[in-house]
Design a protein around this motif. Structure first.
Motif, PDB file in Angstrom:
ATOM      1  N   LEU A 215       0.842  -1.198   0.000  1.00 29.48           N
ATOM      2  CA  LEU A 215       0.000   0.000   0.000  1.00 29.48           C
ATOM      3  C   LEU A 215       0.874   1.244   0.000  1.00 29.48           C
ATOM      4  O   LEU A 215       1.771   1.381   0.833  1.00 29.48           O
ATOM      5  CB  LEU A 215      -0.911  -0.011   1.230  1.00 29.48           C
ATOM      6  CG  LEU A 215      -1.941   1.109   1.321  1.00 29.48           C
ATOM      7  CD1 LEU A 215      -2.956   0.994   0.193  1.00 29.48           C
ATOM      8  CD2 LEU A 215      -2.656   1.046   2.664  1.00 29.48           C
ATOM      9  N   LEU A 216       0.646   2.136  -0.944  1.00 27.34           N
ATOM     10  CA  LEU A 216       1.451   3.348  -1.086  1.00 27.34           C
ATOM     11  C   LEU A 216       0.791   4.522  -0.385  1.00 27.34           C
ATOM     12  O   LEU A 216      -0.433   4.650  -0.373  1.00 27.34           O
ATOM     13  CB  LEU A 216       1.651   3.692  -2.569  1.00 27.34           C
ATOM     14  CG  LEU A 216       2.385   2.659  -3.425  1.00 27.34           C
ATOM     15  CD1 LEU A 216       2.475   3.142  -4.864  1.00 27.34           C
ATOM     16  CD2 LEU A 216       3.777   2.393  -2.879  1.00 27.34           C
ATOM     17  N   ASN A 217       1.624   5.389   0.179  1.00 34.22           N
ATOM     18  CA  ASN A 217       1.142   6.636   0.765  1.00 34.22           C
ATOM     19  C   ASN A 217       1.550   7.775  -0.163  1.00 34.22           C
ATOM     20  O   ASN A 217       2.727   8.112  -0.265  1.00 34.22           O
ATOM     21  CB  ASN A 217       1.749   6.850   2.149  1.00 34.22           C
ATOM     22  CG  ASN A 217       1.140   8.042   2.872  1.00 34.22           C
ATOM     23  OD1 ASN A 217       0.517   8.900   2.244  1.00 34.22           O
ATOM     24  ND2 ASN A 217       1.313   8.095   4.175  1.00 34.22           N
ATOM     25  N   PRO A 218       0.601   8.389  -0.870  1.00 27.95           N
ATOM     26  CA  PRO A 218       0.963   9.405  -1.874  1.00 27.95           C
ATOM     27  C   PRO A 218       1.590  10.650  -1.286  1.00 27.95           C
ATOM     28  O   PRO A 218       2.176  11.444  -2.020  1.00 27.95           O
ATOM     29  CB  PRO A 218      -0.377   9.721  -2.552  1.00 27.95           C
ATOM     30  CG  PRO A 218      -1.414   9.322  -1.558  1.00 27.95           C
ATOM     31  CD  PRO A 218      -0.853   8.162  -0.806  1.00 27.95           C
ATOM     32  N   ARG A 219       1.505  10.866   0.045  1.00 24.80           N
ATOM     33  CA  ARG A 219       2.086  12.061   0.654  1.00 24.80           C
ATOM     34  C   ARG A 219       3.485  11.796   1.206  1.00 24.80           C
ATOM     35  O   ARG A 219       4.085  12.680   1.798  1.00 24.80           O
ATOM     36  CB  ARG A 219       1.190  12.581   1.785  1.00 24.80           C
ATOM     37  CG  ARG A 219      -0.255  12.816   1.408  1.00 24.80           C
ATOM     38  CD  ARG A 219      -0.402  13.777   0.260  1.00 24.80           C
ATOM     39  NE  ARG A 219      -0.027  15.138   0.596  1.00 24.80           N
ATOM     40  CZ  ARG A 219      -0.066  16.148  -0.258  1.00 24.80           C
ATOM     41  NH1 ARG A 219      -0.456  15.939  -1.517  1.00 24.80           N
ATOM     42  NH2 ARG A 219       0.298  17.357   0.120  1.00 24.80           N
ATOM     43  N   ASP A 220       4.002  10.584   1.011  1.00 19.53           N
ATOM     44  CA  ASP A 220       5.356  10.259   1.452  1.00 19.53           C
ATOM     45  C   ASP A 220       6.314  10.302   0.268  1.00 19.53           C
ATOM     46  O   ASP A 220       5.973   9.859  -0.838  1.00 19.53           O
ATOM     47  CB  ASP A 220       5.402   8.867   2.091  1.00 19.53           C
ATOM     48  CG  ASP A 220       4.924   8.886   3.531  1.00 19.53           C
ATOM     49  OD1 ASP A 220       4.362   9.924   3.939  1.00 19.53           O
ATOM     50  OD2 ASP A 220       5.090   7.882   4.229  1.00 19.53           O
ATOM     51  N   ILE A 221       7.519  10.816   0.502  1.00 14.43           N
ATOM     52  CA  ILE A 221       8.533  10.934  -0.548  1.00 14.43           C
ATOM     53  C   ILE A 221       9.850  10.385  -0.007  1.00 14.43           C
ATOM     54  O   ILE A 221      10.266  10.722   1.106  1.00 14.43           O
ATOM     55  CB  ILE A 221       8.732  12.405  -0.993  1.00 14.43           C
ATOM     56  CG1 ILE A 221       7.404  13.015  -1.469  1.00 14.43           C
ATOM     57  CG2 ILE A 221       9.778  12.500  -2.097  1.00 14.43           C
ATOM     58  CD1 ILE A 221       7.499  14.492  -1.785  1.00 14.43           C
ATOM     59  N   SER A 274       6.363   4.563   0.124  1.00 19.01           N
ATOM     60  CA  SER A 274       6.190   5.970  -0.233  1.00 19.01           C
ATOM     61  C   SER A 274       5.591   6.085  -1.635  1.00 19.01           C
ATOM     62  O   SER A 274       5.948   5.329  -2.545  1.00 19.01           O
ATOM     63  CB  SER A 274       7.530   6.704  -0.179  1.00 19.01           C
ATOM     64  OG  SER A 274       8.035   6.717   1.142  1.00 19.01           O
ATOM     65  N   GLY A 275       4.712   7.054  -1.784  1.00 20.15           N
ATOM     66  CA  GLY A 275       4.062   7.228  -3.079  1.00 20.15           C
ATOM     67  C   GLY A 275       4.960   7.828  -4.142  1.00 20.15           C
ATOM     68  O   GLY A 275       4.698   7.693  -5.334  1.00 20.15           O
ATOM     69  N   LYS A 276       6.034   8.499  -3.705  1.00 20.37           N
ATOM     70  CA  LYS A 276       6.934   9.152  -4.656  1.00 20.37           C
ATOM     71  C   LYS A 276       8.380   8.907  -4.227  1.00 20.37           C
ATOM     72  O   LYS A 276       8.665   8.783  -3.039  1.00 20.37           O
ATOM     73  CB  LYS A 276       6.655  10.656  -4.733  1.00 20.37           C
ATOM     74  CG  LYS A 276       5.231  10.999  -5.194  1.00 20.37           C
ATOM     75  CD  LYS A 276       4.936  12.472  -5.059  1.00 20.37           C
ATOM     76  CE  LYS A 276       3.521  12.786  -5.527  1.00 20.37           C
ATOM     77  NZ  LYS A 276       2.492  12.082  -4.710  1.00 20.37           N
ATOM     78  N   SER A 277       9.260   8.847  -5.214  1.00 18.01           N
ATOM     79  CA  SER A 277      10.684   8.658  -4.946  1.00 18.01           C
ATOM     80  C   SER A 277      11.475   9.630  -5.801  1.00 18.01           C
ATOM     81  O   SER A 277      11.190   9.785  -6.995  1.00 18.01           O
ATOM     82  CB  SER A 277      11.131   7.225  -5.252  1.00 18.01           C
ATOM     83  OG  SER A 277      10.505   6.295  -4.384  1.00 18.01           O
ATOM     84  N   MET A 278      12.459  10.280  -5.170  1.00 19.92           N
ATOM     85  CA  MET A 278      13.361  11.151  -5.914  1.00 19.92           C
ATOM     86  C   MET A 278      14.735  10.489  -5.949  1.00 19.92           C
ATOM     87  O   MET A 278      15.298  10.151  -4.907  1.00 19.92           O
ATOM     88  CB  MET A 278      13.464  12.530  -5.261  1.00 19.92           C
ATOM     89  CG  MET A 278      14.224  13.532  -6.127  1.00 19.92           C
ATOM     90  SD  MET A 278      14.352  15.165  -5.378  1.00 19.92           S
ATOM     91  CE  MET A 278      15.602  14.858  -4.155  1.00 19.92           C
ATOM     92  N   PHE A 279      15.234  10.280  -7.161  1.00 16.91           N
ATOM     93  CA  PHE A 279      16.527   9.638  -7.359  1.00 16.91           C
ATOM     94  C   PHE A 279      17.536  10.685  -7.827  1.00 16.91           C
ATOM     95  O   PHE A 279      17.297  11.393  -8.805  1.00 16.91           O
ATOM     96  CB  PHE A 279      16.419   8.525  -8.397  1.00 16.91           C
ATOM     97  CG  PHE A 279      15.487   7.408  -7.997  1.00 16.91           C
ATOM     98  CD1 PHE A 279      15.910   6.406  -7.157  1.00 16.91           C
ATOM     99  CD2 PHE A 279      14.175   7.380  -8.456  1.00 16.91           C
ATOM    100  CE1 PHE A 279      15.057   5.374  -6.786  1.00 16.91           C
ATOM    101  CE2 PHE A 279      13.308   6.369  -8.101  1.00 16.91           C
ATOM    102  CZ  PHE A 279      13.756   5.360  -7.260  1.00 16.91           C
ATOM    103  N   ILE A 280      18.659  10.757  -7.107  1.00 16.61           N
ATOM    104  CA  ILE A 280      19.757  11.653  -7.470  1.00 16.61           C
ATOM    105  C   ILE A 280      20.933  10.783  -7.884  1.00 16.61           C
ATOM    106  O   ILE A 280      21.356   9.899  -7.141  1.00 16.61           O
ATOM    107  CB  ILE A 280      20.146  12.572  -6.294  1.00 16.61           C
ATOM    108  CG1 ILE A 280      18.921  13.371  -5.821  1.00 16.61           C
ATOM    109  CG2 ILE A 280      21.272  13.504  -6.685  1.00 16.61           C
ATOM    110  CD1 ILE A 280      19.190  14.236  -4.613  1.00 16.61           C
ATOM    111  N   ALA A 303       3.044   5.142  -8.037  1.00 15.08           N
ATOM    112  CA  ALA A 303       1.749   4.524  -8.331  1.00 15.08           C
ATOM    113  C   ALA A 303       1.685   4.035  -9.774  1.00 15.08           C
ATOM    114  O   ALA A 303       1.127   2.974 -10.059  1.00 15.08           O
ATOM    115  CB  ALA A 303       0.614   5.511  -8.052  1.00 15.08           C
ATOM    116  N   ASP A 304       2.257   4.808 -10.705  1.00 13.65           N
ATOM    117  CA  ASP A 304       2.214   4.414 -12.123  1.00 13.65           C
ATOM    118  C   ASP A 304       3.573   4.518 -12.802  1.00 13.65           C
ATOM    119  O   ASP A 304       3.665   4.419 -14.023  1.00 13.65           O
ATOM    120  CB  ASP A 304       1.193   5.277 -12.875  1.00 13.65           C
ATOM    121  CG  ASP A 304       1.481   6.770 -12.737  1.00 13.65           C
ATOM    122  OD1 ASP A 304       2.527   7.124 -12.143  1.00 13.65           O
ATOM    123  OD2 ASP A 304       0.658   7.579 -13.207  1.00 13.65           O
ATOM    124  N   SER A 305       4.642   4.749 -11.992  1.00 17.30           N
ATOM    125  CA  SER A 305       6.025   4.851 -12.507  1.00 17.30           C
ATOM    126  C   SER A 305       6.211   6.005 -13.485  1.00 17.30           C
ATOM    127  O   SER A 305       7.155   6.002 -14.282  1.00 17.30           O
ATOM    128  CB  SER A 305       6.448   3.534 -13.186  1.00 17.30           C
ATOM    129  OG  SER A 305       6.396   2.457 -12.269  1.00 17.30           O
TER     130      SER A 305
END
Length: 535
Positions: A215-221, A274-280, A303-305
């Motif tokens: 289950l993803l949380n869209p407000r987590d990054i 987490s609903g979003k991921s930031m890759f550096i 959620a949809d990549s």
């Protein structure tokens, strides 16, 4: 809060053991989540505000709304247990709070849902011993039969023509022996079954792995740094990227409803909730036949990549300030978050005017994040060099005061060095733009903790948390709670700090910052993430 057993929806809640179970699955929750679920169960179908939850679950200890929201989110994950078709146990009532909508049954109300197997009624016949002692008393247990059958049997037994008295006694003794034998068999079988069930409950403590999909949380990054093996000079820029990530995480955690997990020091490549991921990532790209290293930034919607943001920066010693501003602005715009004036002011006024100095500052700041004595000494030397080159860089002066006060807590200064430290702190306090900043509250908190002034440190660090939701503030809050003897609240603060910035650096700060902390005793949950030899 009373530790009772109750059923909410399809879950059986064992509050005393911090466990919930359904259909053979057993989940172990943090004590704070069990306390919150129990409070919801005491108020079913009632809208509970955040303030009411803080009053009754946290007992009015100072926590932020982000902590309540995070606990609600984690409790929902456990109750849904990775099932898309699971009922919604806790619903959000806009602008009012939260409500438990599933039915609640308490153990004393519902009763035990067990029934004994039907048993054949028995009749006890006792033959008393005569007063003259001529006969021995016998106790006979016989099935309860119809009165007519009983009369007939009695008549047949009494009649000397039907059977001798010796034969009747032998038959009764045989029936009595067989009856006792089967009673003991049933008793021993029940005892073995009970022992087996208790053994399974005690020794099977492994927490089941939640099934996919997660289950993803869209407000987590999540913020993650990927390897730069294709570049030769990327390690020189690592401290700069760590500093940018921390500034972004603190800004969004403080001034938005997003919860950012800065995983730049966390070597974990598995799935995330987490609903979003930031890759550096530092990537090597051919440009006019020359090898050049670019800083690649990608924000992915898990959620949809889909790619929400993609940027590439060519880092030089002259454009660090420009890249920093564009990086922060782009992330806030993509997430549709308006930067508050206080954050804009910090970026514009509390940074150096030259990019080379900013690079040195982030190197010193990474040493502060590492937190050990040797790193702090190196950080103090670098910050002294920075303040000498750029006297107007007032934030570096404040960070040097923080580093020096931490060094004093590890190894008390002599009289002359301590006097110089006091003057350094006084000079920083007099700078107007720093008087209402989080770093000043951190300096005060560490100073008061070193002097044993717990109440004053508690006020300062809570003011710092109101100004900035950072991992370091929650580490210091945990230290304050430890000195107050409230280890359960200290554990909450330490887990929050680790949640904001997971990794060895935060664990080292928890274990050794200001004073040593026994993680296994205070926050045993974090011992699962500690792979050092001594924890």
């Amino acid at each position: 809060m009373q530790e009772q057993t109750f059923r909410v929806g399809e879950w059986l809640v064992l509050a005393a053991d911090n466990k919930i179970t359904r259909d053979g699955r057993l989940l172990v929750l943090e004590p704070r989540l069990i306390d919150m679920l129990s409070y919801f169960a005491h108020h079913p179908d009632t809208v509970l505000s955040r303030d009411e939850l803080i009053d009754n679950v946290w007992k009015r200890n100072i926590v932020t709304n982000h902590v309540v929201t995070q606990c609600i989110s984690e409790l929902r994950k456990y109750l849904k247990d990775g099932r898309p078709d699971a009922p919604e146990y806790i619903v959000t009532v806009p602008k009012r709070g939260y409500k438990l909508v599933e039915p609640v049954i308490w153990c004393e109300e519902g009763g035990a849902d067990f029934t004994l197997p039907p048993q054949t009624p028995v009749k006890v016949v006792i033959e008393h011993e005569p007063e003259d002692g001529s006969a021995i008393s016998n106790t006979v247990t016989t099935p309860n039969v119809h009165p007519e059958q009983s009369s007939l049997s009695h008549a047949q037994t009494a009649s000397p023509d039907v059977a001798p008295k010796d034969t009747g006694d032998k038959k009764r003794s045989s029936k009595l022996w067989r009856s006792r034998f089967w009673v003991w068999v049933a008793f021993l079988s029940s005892l073995v079954l009970c022992i087996s069930l208790i053994g399974l409950a005690v020794f099977n403590q492994r927490v089941p792995v939640a099934p996919a999909p997660m289950l993803l949380n869209p407000r987590d990054i999540d913020i993650r740094i990927q390897g730069g093996n294709s570049c030769t000079n990327w390690t020189n820029q690592l401290s700069y990227v760590v500093g940018l990530s921390e500034m972004l995480a603190q800004g969004l955690n403080t001034h938005s409803t997003f919860l950012v997990h800065d995983q730049t020091n966390y070597n974990y490549g598995g799935p995330s909730s987490s609903g979003k991921s930031m890759f550096i990532e530092f990537v090597n790209q051919r440009h006019y036949r020359a090898q050049q290293c670019f800083l690649s930034v990608r924000l992915i919607d898990n959620a949809d990549s889909s790619v929400m943001l993609e940027k590439r920066y060519f880092i030089t010693t002259d454009n660090l300030l420009t890249v920093q501003k564009d990086f922060i602005d782009s992330m806030f715009q993509t997430l549709k978050v308006v930067q508050p004036a206080s954050m804009v002011q910090r970026i514009e006024t509390l940074v150096p005017q030259h990019s080379q100095v900013l690079q040195l500052y982030y190197q010193a700041h990474q040493l502060l994040i590492q937190g050990d004595s040797d790193s702090l000494n190196q950080a103090s030397t670098l910050l002294a060099q920075i303040t000498k080159q750029s006297p107007d860089f007032v934030y570096a002066r404040a960070e040097k005061a923080l580093v020096d006060i931490l060094l004093n807590s590890y190894q008390p200064f002599n009289a002359s060095d301590l006097a110089a430290l006091r003057k350094e702190i006084t000079d920083v306090e007099a700078i107007p733009i720093l008087q209402n900043s989080a770093i000043i509250q951190q300096i005060y908190a560490v100073d008061y903790l070193s002097q044993g002034k717990v109440d004053e440190a508690f006020k300062m660090i809570n003011k710092g948390i109101d100004l900035e939701m950072s991992w370091l503030n929650y580490v210091l809050l945990g230290k304050v709670y430890e000195l107050k003897g409230q280890n359960n609240l200290a554990a909450d603060a330490y887990i929050t700090a680790f949640n904001l910035r997971p990794g060895n650096n935060t664990l080292d700060w928890i274990k050794n910052g200001v004073f040593q902390t026994n993680v296994i005793r205070v926050a045993p949950y974090l011992a699962n993430y500690d792979f050092s030899d001594n924890n």
